[in-house]
Design a protein around this motif. Structure first.
Motif, PDB file in Angstrom:
ATOM      1  N   LYS A  10       0.837  -1.205   0.000  1.00  0.00           N
ATOM      2  CA  LYS A  10       0.000   0.000   0.000  1.00  0.00           C
ATOM      3  C   LYS A  10       0.873   1.256   0.000  1.00  0.00           C
ATOM      4  O   LYS A  10       0.593   2.210  -0.727  1.00  0.00           O
ATOM      5  N   ILE A  11       1.941   1.253   0.796  1.00  0.00           N
ATOM      6  CA  ILE A  11       2.863   2.391   0.839  1.00  0.00           C
ATOM      7  C   ILE A  11       3.530   2.569  -0.527  1.00  0.00           C
ATOM      8  O   ILE A  11       3.606   3.687  -1.047  1.00  0.00           O
ATOM      9  N   ALA A  12       3.972   1.478  -1.108  1.00  0.00           N
ATOM     10  CA  ALA A  12       4.619   1.542  -2.426  1.00  0.00           C
ATOM     11  C   ALA A  12       3.642   2.037  -3.492  1.00  0.00           C
ATOM     12  O   ALA A  12       4.006   2.864  -4.342  1.00  0.00           O
ATOM     13  N   ASP A  13       2.414   1.553  -3.442  1.00  0.00           N
ATOM     14  CA  ASP A  13       1.397   1.970  -4.412  1.00  0.00           C
ATOM     15  C   ASP A  13       1.114   3.466  -4.333  1.00  0.00           C
ATOM     16  O   ASP A  13       0.855   4.104  -5.348  1.00  0.00           O
ATOM     17  N   TYR A  18       8.942   6.631   3.361  1.00  0.00           N
ATOM     18  CA  TYR A  18       8.794   6.312   4.786  1.00  0.00           C
ATOM     19  C   TYR A  18       9.074   7.533   5.654  1.00  0.00           C
ATOM     20  O   TYR A  18       8.391   7.766   6.643  1.00  0.00           O
ATOM     21  N   LYS A  19      10.109   8.302   5.307  1.00  0.00           N
ATOM     22  CA  LYS A  19      10.457   9.459   6.145  1.00  0.00           C
ATOM     23  C   LYS A  19       9.326  10.484   6.147  1.00  0.00           C
ATOM     24  O   LYS A  19       9.090  11.134   7.161  1.00  0.00           O
ATOM     25  N   LEU A  25       3.188  11.268  10.942  1.00  0.00           N
ATOM     26  CA  LEU A  25       2.700  10.573  12.137  1.00  0.00           C
ATOM     27  C   LEU A  25       3.356  11.077  13.417  1.00  0.00           C
ATOM     28  O   LEU A  25       2.926  10.724  14.510  1.00  0.00           O
ATOM     29  N   GLY A  26       4.434  11.852  13.287  1.00  0.00           N
ATOM     30  CA  GLY A  26       5.132  12.367  14.458  1.00  0.00           C
ATOM     31  C   GLY A  26       6.033  11.340  15.114  1.00  0.00           C
ATOM     32  O   GLY A  26       6.259  11.390  16.329  1.00  0.00           O
ATOM     33  N   ILE A  27       6.541  10.402  14.305  1.00  0.00           N
ATOM     34  CA  ILE A  27       7.463   9.395  14.814  1.00  0.00           C
ATOM     35  C   ILE A  27       8.709   9.390  13.924  1.00  0.00           C
ATOM     36  O   ILE A  27       8.706   9.976  12.843  1.00  0.00           O
ATOM     37  N   SER A  28       9.760   8.729  14.383  1.00  0.00           N
ATOM     38  CA  SER A  28      10.983   8.666  13.578  1.00  0.00           C
ATOM     39  C   SER A  28      10.817   7.630  12.467  1.00  0.00           C
ATOM     40  O   SER A  28      10.026   6.684  12.601  1.00  0.00           O
ATOM     41  N   GLN A  33       9.666   2.034  10.647  1.00  0.00           N
ATOM     42  CA  GLN A  33      10.163   0.796  10.050  1.00  0.00           C
ATOM     43  C   GLN A  33       9.951  -0.392  10.983  1.00  0.00           C
ATOM     44  O   GLN A  33       9.544  -1.467  10.546  1.00  0.00           O
ATOM     45  N   LEU A  34      10.218  -0.204  12.273  1.00  0.00           N
ATOM     46  CA  LEU A  34       9.989  -1.279  13.246  1.00  0.00           C
ATOM     47  C   LEU A  34       8.524  -1.700  13.273  1.00  0.00           C
ATOM     48  O   LEU A  34       8.206  -2.890  13.362  1.00  0.00           O
ATOM     49  N   LYS A  35       7.637  -0.734  13.166  1.00  0.00           N
ATOM     50  CA  LYS A  35       6.200  -1.026  13.198  1.00  0.00           C
ATOM     51  C   LYS A  35       5.748  -1.703  11.912  1.00  0.00           C
ATOM     52  O   LYS A  35       4.969  -2.658  11.953  1.00  0.00           O
ATOM     53  N   VAL A  36       6.234  -1.231  10.786  1.00  0.00           N
ATOM     54  CA  VAL A  36       5.887  -1.854   9.503  1.00  0.00           C
ATOM     55  C   VAL A  36       6.414  -3.284   9.454  1.00  0.00           C
ATOM     56  O   VAL A  36       5.762  -4.186   8.933  1.00  0.00           O
ATOM     57  N   ASP A  37       7.590  -3.513  10.034  1.00  0.00           N
ATOM     58  CA  ASP A  37       8.188  -4.847  10.069  1.00  0.00           C
ATOM     59  C   ASP A  37       7.507  -5.778  11.076  1.00  0.00           C
ATOM     60  O   ASP A  37       7.836  -6.959  11.154  1.00  0.00           O
TER      61      ASP A  37
END
Length: 72
Positions: A10-13, A18-19, A25-28, A33-37
């Motif tokens: 979905k992100i790629a589409d 990511y940045k 979202l107010g996160i690093s 990446q940790l959450k997506v993984d």
């Protein structure tokens, strides 16, 4: 548990980096990446924000991506 494959697709589409998503979202980017993984979980506000950013409006799609059942 997040369906990492579906979320990455979905992100790629949508073609959003990511940045940029992390900033919205107010996160690093690392935390995102940790959450997506699937190593850390998304909080409710992050799921809501991601749905807005990625234009996910269908309830079935939300459930498929963010509430996937873990299969052993």
């Amino acid at each position: 548990m997040v369906n990492t494959e579906a979320l990455r697709k979905k992100i790629a589409d949508r073609g959003i980096k990511y940045k940029n998503i992390a900033a919205m979202l107010g996160i690093s980017p690392y935390t995102l990446q940790l959450k997506v993984d699937g190593k850390n979980e998304f909080v409710t506000s992050e799921v809501s924000g991601l749905c807005d950013i990625l234009e996910i409006t269908d309830l079935a799609e939300k459930e498929e991506i963010f509430f996937a059942k873990k299969v052993d």
